[in-house]
Design an enzyme around this catalytic site. Structure first.
Site, mmCIF file in Angstrom:
data_model
loop_
_atom_site.group_PDB
_atom_site.id
_atom_site.type_symbol
_atom_site.label_atom_id
_atom_site.label_comp_id
_atom_site.label_asym_id
_atom_site.label_seq_id
_atom_site.Cartn_x
_atom_site.Cartn_y
_atom_site.Cartn_z
ATOM 1 N N CYS A 1 -39.613 8.293 -10.905
ATOM 2 C CA CYS A 1 -38.173 8.232 -10.643
ATOM 3 C C CYS A 1 -37.865 7.352 -9.436
ATOM 4 C CB CYS A 1 -37.595 9.631 -10.431
ATOM 5 S SG CYS A 1 -38.294 10.516 -9.021
ATOM 6 N N TYR B 1 -47.864 17.690 -12.340
ATOM 7 C CA TYR B 1 -46.449 17.933 -12.011
ATOM 8 C C TYR B 1 -45.692 18.248 -13.309
ATOM 9 C CZ TYR B 1 -48.120 15.080 -8.072
ATOM 10 O OH TYR B 1 -48.861 14.549 -7.042
#
Length: 447
Positions: free
Chosen positions: A403, A307
């Site tokens: 996150c 990612y």
């Protein structure tokens, strides 16, 4: 308990949206603007069998951690905990990570959350919705849990120039009666205004997101914007689709270049409208420093960056590793990552476009192996096949940048059940005055 009753309740906790939580007559009561430890007076505006919602009327016993809101636009809902002392915000974020790990049975020391010296005007990106109103097109942010527009040019977490640029675009729209977007009718001209600044380069970008290709009176807009020498890029982005997607895939340069430059961790990055880039530059550097330290690189490692976006972490890793392999779903991001690597003279990188759950197993099958793996997934966390392939590679170190504490905890349970020990967890405050928190978790292979 009835609608419009005025009641008194003690707040014991906060939701992940920043609403206070209390108990009343066997129901959970949610109150926006209330803090744990406070006794508050509330008017009920939603009563259900198991819960109720209330409007804060008065704080009868304030928390010692309550402060005056730094921003007068608290109705926009963006800064969920702007009324909480900043040191208390950092403690709360650490607690959120601790609670998520404990809920999954994980025992690990969670370090104190790393915050900012000045947690204001930190955002390098602003996104203003443009709506059709009875008085012409208006710009603002959406009110909490709605698509009602709140005008707030002087946002406390945006740099000062933002307000001047927003006002200039508003004046242009209204001077020429250019239509804002009508979501229900899927009509109008301008849907969004996006602003981005290169915090260290000083370059700014202004993006007009339109429903179609037509953009009337654009020459007048450019003339009005000419007084801002910081604007290196003015772009029209065309998004004809219904739905909540903000940016379309077609860009038209109106002034300057398609992108701007910024410097992060001593590296130069080129940012086009579609490029993902962290919104808090000082804290991004802190986050990446923590991730790099957790990797423990000595210069001879092959590192997977899963990612990878436009290659921000990859290029930081490449300066300390023998080879870095980046994987990202969005082809345009991979193109940008390759260009950024070339721009910074880093030829020990390679980037692959495609879904991580497909690309990572394919690379493993082709013989790729990693000494260190870094993952920075979206909020939902990693797909199981990605975790499984990481384990098959058996890297000595896994660094998980997250996150979302809940998806982090879920994935850490799987990794620690399959041969890895959780060595450290470091929260970083990327979004002051909100409940969002980033974390860097370091795992080492056992045995």
């Amino acid at each position: 308990m009835s609608l419009n009753d005025a009641v008194t309740v003690t707040i014991t906790d906060l939701t992940d949206k920043g609403d206070g939580i209390g108990q009343l007559d066997g129901r959970t009561l949610y109150v926006s603007g209330a803090l744990p430890g406070e006794q508050v007076q509330v008017r009920l505006h939603g009563v259900k069998p198991k819960y109720a919602q209330g409007e804060l009327l008065a704080v009868l016993t304030p928390s010692v951690e309550r402060v005056a809101n730094f921003c007068r636009h608290d109705e926009c809902g963006g800064c969920q905990i702007g009324i909480l002392d900043y040191a208390a915000q950092l403690r709360l974020k650490r607690q959120r990570v601790q609670q998520a790990l404990a809920a999954k049975g994980l025992s690990a020391e969670v370090a104190a959350c790393l915050g900012m010296d000045e947690p204001y005007a930190y955002r390098n990106k602003a996104l203003y919705a443009v709506q059709a109103t009875a008085n012409g097109a208006e710009l603002g942010f959406f009110r909490k849990q709605s698509h009602d527009l709140v005008r707030c040019d002087d946002c406390g977490i945006q740099p000062a120039l933002t307000a001047e640029l927003v006002a200039t675009v508003r004046d242009w729209l209204q001077a020429h009666d250019i239509a804002g977007y009508d979501e229900a009718a899927h009509s109008g001209t301008l849907r969004y205004l996006m602003l981005r600044d290169g915090r260290l380069s000083g370059q700014w970008q202004l993006v007009l997101v339109t429903l179609g290709e037509a953009l009337p009176e654009v020459d007048d807009l450019l003339a009005r914007l000419a007084r801002f020498p910081q604007l290196h890029s003015v772009v029209q982005n065309i998004n004809p689709q219904r739905g909540n997607r903000i940016l379309g895939f077609s860009n038209r340069v109106l002034h300057g270049e398609e992108g701007i430059h910024d410097t992060l961790c001593g590296l130069d990055f080129y940012l086009t409208p579609l490029a993902f880039y962290q919104i808090n530059p000082p804290q991004t550097a802190v986050l990446y420093q923590q991730a790099l330290a957790a990797c423990g690189l000595g210069g001879d490692e092959t590192v997977f960056d899963i990612y990878c976006g436009i290659g921000t972490i990859s290029l930081c890793l490449a300066r300390q590793a023998r080879r870095v392999v980046g994987i990202e779903l969005v082809p345009e991001a991979i193109d940008a990552a390759r260009a950024n690597a070339e721009r910074n003279g880093l030829d020990n990188t390679e980037f692959h476009a495609g879904a991580a759950e497909a690309v990572v197993p394919a690379l493993y099958a082709a013989g790729y192996r990693a000494d260190v793996v870094v993952v920075d997934p979206p909020r939902k966390g990693c797909e199981r096949v990605v975790l499984e392939t990481m384990l098959q590679m058996a890297p000595r170190t896994l660094v998980y940048v997250s996150c979302d504490p809940d998806s982090l905890a879920r994935d850490l349970v799987y990794l620690t059940a399959h041969g890895y020990g959780l060595e450290s967890v470091q929260p970083v405050d990327m979004f002051p005055h909100t409940l969002h928190v980033e974390s860097v978790a370091c795992l080492r292979r056992l045995g």
